[in-house]
Design an enzyme around this catalytic site. Structure first.
Site, PDB file in Angstrom:
ATOM      1  N   LYS A  30       0.791  -1.241   0.054  1.00 29.34           N
ATOM      2  CA  LYS A  30      -0.007  -0.074   0.029  1.00 29.34           C
ATOM      3  C   LYS A  30       0.882   1.226   0.059  1.00 29.34           C
ATOM      4  O   LYS A  30       2.126   1.193   0.168  1.00 29.34           O
ATOM      5  CB  LYS A  30      -1.044  -0.055   1.314  1.00 29.34           C
ATOM      6  CG  LYS A  30      -0.087   0.014   2.464  1.00 29.34           C
ATOM      7  CD  LYS A  30      -1.168  -0.026   3.777  1.00 29.34           C
ATOM      8  CE  LYS A  30      -0.384   0.132   5.159  1.00 29.34           C
ATOM      9  NZ  LYS A  30      -1.295   0.015   6.177  1.00 29.34           N
ATOM     10  N   TYR A 251      15.709  29.979   9.846  1.00 32.06           N
ATOM     11  CA  TYR A 251      14.275  30.709  10.209  1.00 32.06           C
ATOM     12  C   TYR A 251      14.244  30.965  11.828  1.00 32.06           C
ATOM     13  O   TYR A 251      14.432  29.905  12.543  1.00 32.06           O
ATOM     14  CB  TYR A 251      13.037  29.938   9.749  1.00 32.06           C
ATOM     15  CG  TYR A 251      12.810  30.311   8.191  1.00 32.06           C
ATOM     16  CD1 TYR A 251      12.365  31.678   7.692  1.00 32.06           C
ATOM     17  CD2 TYR A 251      12.698  29.250   7.310  1.00 32.06           C
ATOM     18  CE1 TYR A 251      12.282  31.906   6.215  1.00 32.06           C
ATOM     19  CE2 TYR A 251      12.509  29.443   5.898  1.00 32.06           C
ATOM     20  CZ  TYR A 251      12.296  30.709   5.608  1.00 32.06           C
ATOM     21  OH  TYR A 251      12.195  30.803   4.338  1.00 32.06           O
TER      22      TYR A 251
END
Length: 361
Positions: A30, A251
Site C-alpha cells: 500500500k 528561520y
C-alpha cells in the site's frame, strides 16, 4: 538521491516468510510500497515468493495489477466505496469488508450479477478502528442471507500493540479472533502484520501480512533490528560557509554558533520528508562522521555543522547520507519524535531514484 535496494526487500520478505513458515506470507504494498515504488517493488517480491498482495484502496489495486502476474491475488484493505464495487470485482480484486454497509454494497452487486465473489471479512478484536464489532458479527452470524453471494476466503483482524511484545492486548486479540471466527463459516485466519510475525507462531494463523518489515523498519524496540536496511538517501551540498561566534542560522535564528565553525546547506527539507520537529537532535553523515543539523529545517533545505571534517573535504555539490545502513528510518523517526513508517512514507517524489538488487548476505 534515493537508492532502493530491491535485493534487501526480497531478503526481508524471505526472512519474514521463514519466521512464519506455517502460514502463507503475503506482502503489503500500500501507499506505493510505502513510498518506494510498487511498480518496482512488487515484481521483486513476487520473484522472492509472494503470491498475495495487499493494498489500501481500489485505485492502488488497479495500479498494481499490471506489475504482478495474473496468478497473484490482490486484496483491498479498506474495501470498496459503493461506486467502486463493480470495478473492484471486474478486475479480480478481493475486497476486505469492514462494515455492515460494505457487506451490503458488495452483496448487492454479487446478486445483480448472479455470481459468488471472494471476499475477506475484518473483525474488530479490540483496536476499534476497522471491522465488525461483536454485536455486528452476531447479527451477520444469525442471518443466513447476510453473506449470500459472498465466498468468505479470509477472516482477519489487526493487532494494536504488536510492537510491544509483552502487552497482554496481543494475546487477548488473538483469543478474540479465534472466538469470533467460530461464529462464521470456516475460512483462513489472519492477524499478524509486520510486528505480529515476530510475536511467534501463536499469532501467525493461516496468513501473515508484513508491510513495513519488508522495507527495513524494525518490528519492535526490544532488540536489534533483524531486517536489512532498504534505502540509502543522499543529499547534495548547495553551499558551505564559515561562521563566527554569535552568528545565527535558519528561520527564527534559533541556533547560535558558540564559536567559529563551518556549515553546509543541503538540498533536502521538510518537503522531502524531513520534519522540522526534532531537527535539533537530528544529523546527517559523511564518511562515517556525524554532522549535526543546525536550526530549523526549511521546505527545501537544511543546514548542518561540518566542523568535524577536514577543511576542503566536503564542498559544494558533494553528497552526504541522510539515511544509510547504520542510520535508518527508525533512527530518524526517533530524532523527529515519530516512527520509521512515517519517515519512509514521507520521502516524496523529488529524489532521483535508483533501484539496485544487492545479493543476499
Amino acid at each position: 538521491m534515493l537508492t532502493i535496494d530491491l535485493g534487501a526487500v526480497a531478503s526481508n520478505y524471505r526472512q519474514v516468510a521463514q519466521r512464519a513458515s506455517g502460514a502463507l506470507c503475503a506482502a503489503v504494498v500500500k501507499a506505493d510500497a510505502y513510498g518506494l515504488g510498487a511498480a518496482q517493488v512488487a515484481p521483486a517480491l513476487e520473484q522472492a515468493g509472494a503470491r498475495q498482495f495487499f493494498v489500501a484502496h481500489v485505485d492502488e489495486g488497479l495500479a498494481l495489477r499490471p506489475h504482478v502476474s495474473a496468478a497473484c491475488g490482490i486484496t483491498v484493505l479498506h474495501g470498496p466505496r459503493p461506486d467502486a464495487v463493480a470495478e473492484c470485482l471486474e478486475h479480480g480484486l478481493r475486497p476486505v469488508l469492514n462494515s455492515l454497509e460494505q457487506i451490503g454494497w458488495v452483496r448487492d452487486v454479487a446478486r445483480r450479477r448472479g455470481q459468488v465473489v471472494d471476499v475477506a471479512l475484518q473483525l474488530d478484536t479490540g483496536m476499534s478502528r476497522f471491522g465488525l464489532a461483536e454485536a455486528e458479527l452476531r447479527q451477520v452470524a444469525q442471518d443466513p442471507s447476510a453473506l449470500e453471494g459472498l465466498s468468505l476466503t479470509l477472516i482477519m483482524s489487526h493487532l494494536a500493540c504488536a510492537d510491544t511484545p509483552a502487552d497482554p492486548a496481543n494475546a487477548m486479540q488473538a483469543a478474540r479472533l479465534r472466538a469470533y471466527a467460530a461464529m462464521l463459516p470456516p475460512a483462513p485466519l489472519s492477524l499478524a502484520a509486520s510486528s505480529g510475525v515476530f510475536l511467534g507462531s501463536d499469532y501467525h494463523f493461516d496468513l501473515v501480512r508484513p508491510g513495513a518489515a519488508l522495507y527495513g523498519v524494525a518490528p519492535n524496540t526490544t532488540g536489534p533490528n533483524p531486517l536489512r536496511q532498504v534505502v540509502r538517501l543522499q543529499g547534495h551540498v548547495l553551499q558551505t560557509r564559515a561562521l563566527g561566534k554569535g552568528d545565527r542560522v535558519g528561520y527564527g535564528l534559533t541556533w547560535q554558533a558558540p564559536g567559529p565553525c563551518r556549515v553546509a546547506t543541503l538540498s533536502v527539507g521538510y518537503a522531502d520528508g524531513f520534519a522540522r520537529q526534532g531537527a535539533e537532535t537530528g544529523c546527517v553523515w559523511f564518511r562515517g562522521v556525524r554532522l549535526p543539523i543546525l536550526g530549523r529545517i526549511s521546505m527545501d533545505s537544511m543546514t548542518v555543522d561540518i566542523s568535524a571534517l577536514p577543511e576542503g573535504q566536503l564542498e559544494a555539490d558533494g553528497m552526504v547520507d541522510l539515511l544509510n545502513e547504520s542510520y535508518g528510518v527508525d533512527a530518524v523517526g526517533t530524532a523527529e519524535g515519530t516512527i520509521g513508517y512515517e519517515v519512509l512514507t514521507s520521502l516524496g517524489r523529488r529524489y532521483h531514484r535508483v533501484y539496485t538488487a544487492s545479493p543476499a548476505p
